[in-house]
Design a protein around this motif. Structure first.
Motif, mmCIF file in Angstrom:
data_model
loop_
_atom_site.group_PDB
_atom_site.id
_atom_site.type_symbol
_atom_site.label_atom_id
_atom_site.label_comp_id
_atom_site.label_asym_id
_atom_site.label_seq_id
_atom_site.Cartn_x
_atom_site.Cartn_y
_atom_site.Cartn_z
ATOM 1 N N TRP A 200 67.368 -68.001 19.799
ATOM 2 C CA TRP A 200 68.094 -67.213 20.798
ATOM 3 C C TRP A 200 67.284 -66.949 22.064
ATOM 4 C CZ3 TRP A 200 73.118 -65.781 19.695
ATOM 5 C CH2 TRP A 200 73.525 -65.930 18.365
ATOM 6 N N PRO A 201 66.595 -67.932 22.644
ATOM 7 C CA PRO A 201 65.836 -67.647 23.874
ATOM 8 C C PRO A 201 66.727 -67.275 25.049
ATOM 9 C CG PRO A 201 65.910 -70.008 23.446
ATOM 10 C CD PRO A 201 66.467 -69.339 22.232
ATOM 11 N N ASP A 202 67.982 -67.765 25.064
ATOM 12 C CA ASP A 202 68.872 -67.461 26.185
ATOM 13 C C ASP A 202 69.283 -65.989 26.224
ATOM 14 O OD1 ASP A 202 70.120 -68.010 23.770
ATOM 15 O OD2 ASP A 202 71.986 -68.678 24.698
ATOM 16 N N LEU A 203 69.187 -65.300 25.090
ATOM 17 C CA LEU A 203 69.534 -63.873 25.053
ATOM 18 C C LEU A 203 68.306 -62.975 24.949
ATOM 19 C CD1 LEU A 203 72.705 -63.729 22.762
ATOM 20 C CD2 LEU A 203 72.569 -63.741 25.245
ATOM 21 N N LEU A 204 67.132 -63.572 24.917
ATOM 22 C CA LEU A 204 65.917 -62.790 24.687
ATOM 23 C C LEU A 204 65.705 -61.750 25.786
ATOM 24 C CD1 LEU A 204 63.415 -62.344 22.955
ATOM 25 C CD2 LEU A 204 62.251 -64.118 24.278
ATOM 26 N N ILE A 205 65.837 -62.150 27.034
ATOM 27 C CA ILE A 205 65.593 -61.214 28.137
ATOM 28 C C ILE A 205 66.671 -60.148 28.182
ATOM 29 C CG2 ILE A 205 65.512 -61.033 30.655
ATOM 30 C CD1 ILE A 205 64.089 -63.691 30.728
ATOM 31 N N THR A 206 67.909 -60.522 27.897
ATOM 32 C CA THR A 206 69.001 -59.538 27.870
ATOM 33 C C THR A 206 68.741 -58.480 26.816
ATOM 34 O OG1 THR A 206 70.593 -61.204 28.620
ATOM 35 C CG2 THR A 206 71.482 -59.246 27.535
ATOM 36 N N VAL A 207 68.364 -58.919 25.606
ATOM 37 C CA VAL A 207 68.070 -57.979 24.528
ATOM 38 C C VAL A 207 66.849 -57.142 24.873
ATOM 39 C CG1 VAL A 207 67.398 -57.795 22.101
ATOM 40 C CG2 VAL A 207 69.133 -59.451 22.782
ATOM 41 N N ARG B 172 65.603 -49.952 27.712
ATOM 42 C CA ARG B 172 66.292 -48.738 28.151
ATOM 43 C C ARG B 172 66.564 -47.804 26.968
ATOM 44 N NH1 ARG B 172 69.010 -52.683 31.267
ATOM 45 N NH2 ARG B 172 70.660 -52.792 29.686
ATOM 46 N N LYS B 173 66.986 -48.385 25.853
ATOM 47 C CA LYS B 173 67.271 -47.563 24.680
ATOM 48 C C LYS B 173 66.006 -46.880 24.160
ATOM 49 C CE LYS B 173 71.220 -50.266 23.003
ATOM 50 N NZ LYS B 173 71.707 -51.124 21.886
ATOM 51 N N CYS B 174 64.917 -47.616 24.115
ATOM 52 C CA CYS B 174 63.666 -47.059 23.601
ATOM 53 C C CYS B 174 63.149 -45.960 24.520
ATOM 54 C CB CYS B 174 62.623 -48.160 23.444
ATOM 55 S SG CYS B 174 61.082 -47.628 22.659
ATOM 56 N N LYS B 175 63.196 -46.188 25.797
ATOM 57 C CA LYS B 175 62.737 -45.174 26.757
ATOM 58 C C LYS B 175 63.572 -43.897 26.620
ATOM 59 C CE LYS B 175 61.763 -44.529 31.694
ATOM 60 N NZ LYS B 175 62.504 -43.273 31.889
ATOM 61 N N ARG B 176 64.880 -44.087 26.491
ATOM 62 C CA ARG B 176 65.764 -42.931 26.345
ATOM 63 C C ARG B 176 65.491 -42.201 25.022
ATOM 64 N NH1 ARG B 176 69.949 -45.415 27.786
ATOM 65 N NH2 ARG B 176 70.733 -46.040 25.726
ATOM 66 N N ALA B 177 65.220 -42.971 23.959
ATOM 67 C CA ALA B 177 64.947 -42.367 22.655
ATOM 68 C C ALA B 177 63.631 -41.604 22.665
ATOM 69 C CB ALA B 177 64.933 -43.439 21.567
ATOM 70 N N MET B 178 62.599 -42.177 23.287
ATOM 71 C CA MET B 178 61.300 -41.519 23.312
ATOM 72 C C MET B 178 61.322 -40.232 24.149
ATOM 73 S SD MET B 178 59.499 -43.356 21.333
ATOM 74 C CE MET B 178 61.010 -43.798 20.480
ATOM 75 N N GLU C 150 61.886 -47.879 34.606
ATOM 76 C CA GLU C 150 63.231 -47.923 34.038
ATOM 77 C C GLU C 150 63.538 -49.281 33.432
ATOM 78 O OE1 GLU C 150 65.332 -45.469 33.675
ATOM 79 O OE2 GLU C 150 63.974 -44.037 34.624
ATOM 80 N N GLN C 151 62.935 -50.339 33.989
ATOM 81 C CA GLN C 151 63.164 -51.700 33.508
ATOM 82 C C GLN C 151 61.834 -52.319 33.101
ATOM 83 O OE1 GLN C 151 66.026 -53.175 33.060
ATOM 84 N NE2 GLN C 151 67.383 -51.707 34.056
ATOM 85 N N HIS D 263 57.212 -74.996 39.395
ATOM 86 C CA HIS D 263 58.413 -75.168 40.197
ATOM 87 C C HIS D 263 58.117 -74.836 41.642
ATOM 88 C CE1 HIS D 263 60.630 -75.659 36.511
ATOM 89 N NE2 HIS D 263 60.129 -74.514 36.061
ATOM 90 N N THR D 264 59.005 -75.178 42.494
ATOM 91 C CA THR D 264 58.807 -74.934 43.917
ATOM 92 C C THR D 264 59.500 -73.651 44.326
ATOM 93 O OG1 THR D 264 60.781 -76.223 44.436
ATOM 94 C CG2 THR D 264 58.675 -77.395 44.396
ATOM 95 N N SER D 265 58.932 -72.993 45.321
ATOM 96 C CA SER D 265 59.512 -71.814 45.960
ATOM 97 C C SER D 265 59.909 -70.717 44.986
ATOM 98 C CB SER D 265 60.741 -72.230 46.798
ATOM 99 O OG SER D 265 60.383 -73.197 47.733
ATOM 100 N N PRO D 266 58.966 -70.253 44.166
ATOM 101 C CA PRO D 266 59.321 -69.136 43.292
ATOM 102 C C PRO D 266 59.298 -67.836 44.074
ATOM 103 C CG PRO D 266 57.044 -69.692 42.973
ATOM 104 C CD PRO D 266 57.568 -70.662 43.983
ATOM 105 N N PRO D 267 59.999 -66.824 43.608
ATOM 106 C CA PRO D 267 59.924 -65.528 44.282
ATOM 107 C C PRO D 267 58.576 -64.865 44.095
ATOM 108 C CG PRO D 267 61.266 -65.376 42.294
ATOM 109 C CD PRO D 267 60.949 -66.815 42.488
ATOM 110 N N ASN D 268 57.872 -65.222 43.026
ATOM 111 C CA ASN D 268 56.519 -64.707 42.794
ATOM 112 C C ASN D 268 56.438 -63.188 42.856
ATOM 113 O OD1 ASN D 268 55.473 -67.277 42.487
ATOM 114 N ND2 ASN D 268 55.067 -67.501 44.680
ATOM 115 N N SER D 269 57.444 -62.534 42.399
ATOM 116 C CA SER D 269 57.406 -61.083 42.385
ATOM 117 C C SER D 269 58.281 -60.569 41.272
ATOM 118 C CB SER D 269 57.873 -60.505 43.722
ATOM 119 O OG SER D 269 59.212 -60.885 43.983
ATOM 120 N N LEU D 270 58.055 -59.318 40.992
ATOM 121 C CA LEU D 270 58.802 -58.683 39.906
ATOM 122 C C LEU D 270 60.161 -58.240 40.394
ATOM 123 C CD1 LEU D 270 55.926 -56.556 38.455
ATOM 124 C CD2 LEU D 270 56.950 -58.554 37.387
#
Length: 902
Positions: free
Chosen positions: A624-631, A637-643, A704-705, A895-902
């Motif tokens: 499931w790498p395509d959903l890894l970042i979504t999860v 967010r859930k963990c931060k809210r729980a803590m 937050e993220q 790759h070319t022209s990455p945003p190179n930022s968060l």
């Protein structure tokens, strides 16, 4: 006479009421012949009195003057059929419940004024204001009239045939109706007194006869009656209910509750051995009933009757806490798999949480905490029997379920080592080792240390139960802060607050500790409160235990808790949800980040974080790498809210339900993307928690993220770009077939279809596409079928080199959808099943080309996922980025022209 009853009359008239009362007074016998008339007369009178209360006060005046209730009682005595008592109870209940008008008060005043000429002459001399004042002085409602004579007590104590369930139901409703009208005026009309002391209270005595009836509705009605009695606040009645033999009711209540606890434990044990489809529902029903009982205790205590509070406290401690719950908290060897012992521990931990959370009695809560300093042996000596459940009333386990203490000692000789950091003024780190549980026998170990042993070495449910107990104690407002500090769970902010108050009022000890490295309450303060409750336990309950003369520093218990929590985060066999509870407790106890963590703690947490990061990195190449970042973002967010929540993530009753656990690669069944998805989800939750703990221990602000890189611009030469499919390919979409490979596939037996196959990836998403070629537009086609690229596991058939096997998994994780998935890991709908595609190509080269195309697109997708989560996988990068407000560039890129930022 009987036929005249049916003549036409105005149903709602005084004449009709007068006629019915007259006919009822003439009844001399009740049998099968006239019972229907009597039943109808009773029902009609109730209806007319209810109507008159709202429209015509003369109805009530007539009812009083003619003593119709007396005719009710007389008819009951004459009755030989069950139907008359049924109707009579219903009639009286309806009248008591519905007649509340103030008109009856005025008519009672007029009634009383005709009692004597002297009274009338007196009233006639008063002006209107004084007259109304006297009226309110003599306030009596209809309910007062109904209760002010012995007729009600006669009905209450009448020997009804309760073998008839319907009659019992009506009788209980009758008692509840009377209970609903109780106040300081009416309750005095239902009791008999002698020398200002209550000597008889039929309503209360008869009601509690059914307090433990097998029918829930009857028990609930009885409790409503008793609560009405307790909340009236009549001191003479309170003395009556707290005198013998009526005090037995409270001990019987706790005994009944104890039986329910035993039944729950047996249910948990049976479920662990043989789980069934309805196990969760059955446990939930049992839990609801137990909590209802505790809320009833709480409602009784809220009436504010000191003797009742004491009776309930003593009964809970002597019947349940000391002989059953605390002795069940045993240390079980790691290789000991007796499920009865395990269920005893889990059930006891849950019940302790419930009692502390619901029954809010200060003495009860503090006595339980004081008892946690006792070893089990001291409790079993006092209440009889031996440790480890050899006697049925000591712990839940019955005789024969004990375990061998010698083997237990061999498995527990390691103990729990607590590292106390030296003062910051010292040079270097010289930990003091304080070892608990070094004799390996749970009978000689303090119960508070047993709770910590569960955290460090217990099974998942034992860990969750122990954390729930500590969290419940932390939130119990009835506990003295010094008792919490003695347990090591007093939050730092409360420690600082108390020391600041001591310093402000000029207490030297408070000022010294406030500005010293040892920020805790004094040893004397802890011992003082603890000694008070230890002495109470000895005097009131006969349990004797001598604390060591030389107590360790108050910092020791706190660092024992801290060591246990850090040890918990290093365990790999604990579910993510349980670890989240541990994270919440850590944040509550130590909100000031790294100030309480020593180098050993930080090292252990870092190792655990790095192991989790490695496991997460492997998932990039998983199902499931395509959903890894979504999860990842969702769980962040859930963990931060729980803590940051004021309450722990899970309720105590969750300890009764087995959680979903991590699955190893060997345990994943062939082709089960669902199980692999669960595993990925668990790993993400563990990683997110450990990542947030790392930022917390290093004093970083939690964003937050999660800190991940932005997506790249799309590759200009990608297959998705050339085909024109830059978003989710939907059926009917037109596409370019320049890179597609012709193939055949049969979705139904004997119906082979021709398609063009294409694998594409866009960022972190990818699809397998089957398109039909357009006959009038060369090199273009229409998308007919699309499936996820990730997890397809391409494989060329060993015997048929032209065949390509693909696994087709669902496009989403079903357990992430609350509509389809329950909190305890059970699908509400039928689970998804992986599909299979077998594609047949023209030749081996085409098949191999399709195979390599899939692998290439999967690599593109996985590389993009790995690039984006790269900042999270290295702790140094996380700390650098979180401490800098400027965007952080990626070191290198293919790759070319990455945003190179968060």
């Amino acid at each position: 006479m009987w036929f005249s009853f049916w003549r036409s009359k105005d149903r709602f008239s005084l004449d009709q009421l007068r006629y019915l009362a007259d006919q009822l007074s003439k009844v001399q016998i009740v049998n099968e012949v006239n019972k229907d008339f009597v039943i109808e007369a009773l029902r009609s009178i109730a209806e007319l009195i209810t109507y008159g209360d709202q429209h015509d006060p003369s109805f009530f005046e007539f009812f009083m003057e003619n003593q119709v209730v007396g005719d009710f009682v007389r008819v009951l005595k004459l009755s030989r059929t069950i139907s008359i008592p049924l109707q009579l109870l219903q009639t009286v209940s309806i009248m008591i419940q519905n007649l509340q008008s103030e008109h009856a008060i005025c008519k009672l005043f007029v009634k009383w004024s005709s009692i004597s000429a002297v009274a009338f002459a007196l009233f006639s001399t008063l002006d209107l204001t004084m007259l109304m004042g006297l009226a309110f002085f003599f306030i009596v409602t209809f309910a007062d009239y109904m209760l002010s004579n012995e007729h009600m007590n006669f009905l209450i104590t009448y020997s009804f045939d309760f073998r008839n369930e319907e009659l019992l139901s009506y009788y209980i409703s009758f008692l509840r109706a009377i209970g609903g009208k109780l106040n300081k005026n009416t309750i005095s009309l239902l009791v008999k007194t002698r020398n200002d002391e209550v000597v008889s209270f039929p309503l209360y005595v008869e009601a509690i006869r059914f307090a433990f009836h097998e029918e829930n509705m009857i028990r609930a009605a009885v409790r409503a009656v008793t609560l009405n009695v307790y909340h009236v606040g009549d001191h003479s009645v309170n003395r009556y209910i707290t005198s013998a033999p009526h005090t037995d009711y409270f001990s019987n209540l706790v005994s009944f509750f104890k039986k329910q606890c035993m039944d729950l434990n047996k249910l948990i044990s049976d479920t662990q051995k043989n789980p069934g489809p309805d196990s969760k529902a059955t446990i939930t029903a049992a839990v609801d009933e137990i909590e209802d009982n505790l809320y009833y205790f709480s409602d009784v205590i809220s009436a504010g009757i000191p003797d009742v509070e004491r009776l309930i406290t003593d009964s809970i401690l002597t019947l349940l806490i000391f002989p059953v719950l605390l002795p069940s908290l045993r240390i079980v060897a790691a290789n000991h798999v007796d499920q009865d012992i395990q269920s005893d521990v889990v059930t006891s931990l849950y019940l302790l949480c419930c009692i502390l959370r619901i029954v809010k009695i200060k003495d009860l809560a503090n006595t339980i905490v004081a008892a946690l300093y006792y070893p089990i042996e001291s409790l079993t000596k006092c209440f009889g029997g031996q440790v480890n459940g050899m006697i049925p009333d000591n712990g839940f386990t019955s005789e024969g379920d004990g375990i061998d203490n010698d083997n237990l000692a061999k498995n527990n000789n390691k103990g729990l080592v607590v590292n106390i950091p030296c003062s910051p003024n010292s040079s270097g780190f010289h930990p003091q080792s304080i070892t608990m549980l070094n004799n390996g026998s749970s009978s000689n170990v303090a119960l508070r240390e047993v709770l910590l042993e569960y955290v460090t070495d217990g099974a998942d449910l034992q860990v969750l139960g122990s954390l729930s107990v500590l969290a419940t104690l932390l939130q119990t407002k009835e506990l003295d802060e010094s008792m919490l500090d003695g347990l090591g769970i007093l939050p730092q902010r409360k420690q600082q607050k108390k020391l600041l108050l001591q310093a402000l009022v000029g207490e030297a000890s408070g000022e010294e500790q406030l500005f010293s490295s040892e920020t805790s309450l004094t040893r004397d303060g802890i011992a003082c409160e603890l000694d008070v409750y230890l002495e109470k336990i000895k005097e009131l309950y006969g349990v004797s235990f001598q604390l060591p003369n030389v107590m360790p520093s108050p910092r020791v218990p706190r660092f024992q808790v801290l060591d246990a929590l850090v040890s918990l985060f290093c365990r790999s066999n604990i579910s993510a949800e349980t670890l989240w509870d541990g994270g919440w407790l850590l944040r509550q106890l130590f909100p000031y980040s790294e100030s309480k963590f020593n180098n050993h703690h930080l090292k252990l947490l870092k190792i655990s974080y790095e192991n989790s990061a490695c496991a997460l990195e492997k998932e990039v190449k998983g199902f499931w790498p395509d959903l890894l970042i979504t999860v990842l973002c969702d769980e962040w967010r859930k963990c931060k809210r729980a803590m940051e929540s004021s309450y722990p993530p899970k309720e105590p009753k969750c300890v009764l339900f087995p959680p979903r656990m991590l699955f190893s690669e060997e345990e994943i069944p062939e082709g089960s993307s669902f199980t692999a998805g669960e595993r990925m989800h668990e790993l993400v939750k563990v990683f997110v928690l450990l990542h947030q703990l790392q930022m917390f221990t290093h004093g970083r602000t939690l964003p937050e993220q999660p800190l991940i890189y932005r997506p790249y611009d799309h590759r200009m030469d990608s297959r998705a770009q050339t085909s024109g499919l830059m978003s989710v390919p939907k059926p009917g979409t037109e596409m370019n077939l320049v890179n597609a490979v012709p193939c055949r596939i049969a979705f139904e037996r004997g119906k082979e279809r021709h398609f063009c196959f294409l694998a594409i990836s866009v960022g972190t998403s990818g699809w397998l596409v089957l398109a039909e070629e357009l006959p009038l537009k060369k090199s273009y086609g229409i998308v007919r079928v699309a499936a996820p690229l990730s997890g397809c596991n391409p494989r060329i058939d060993d015997k048929h080199p032209k065949w390509l096997h693909l696994r087709i998994r669902p496009s989403a994780l079903p357990f992430l959808d609350p509509v389809k998935y329950s909190p305890h890991g059970k699908l509400k709908t039928k689970a998804f099943v992986d599909g299979r595609w077998i594609l047949a190509f023209r030749d081996e080269e085409s098949c191999k080309a399709a195979f390599l195309m899939i692998l290439e697109e999967i690599n593109y997708l996985c590389d993009e996922v790995h690039r984006r989560i790269k900042p999270l996988l290295k702790l140094e990068t996380v700390l650098d980025i979180s401490s800098s407000s400027a965007p952080v560039s990626e070191d290198s890129s293919s790759h070319t022209s990455p945003p190179n930022s968060l």
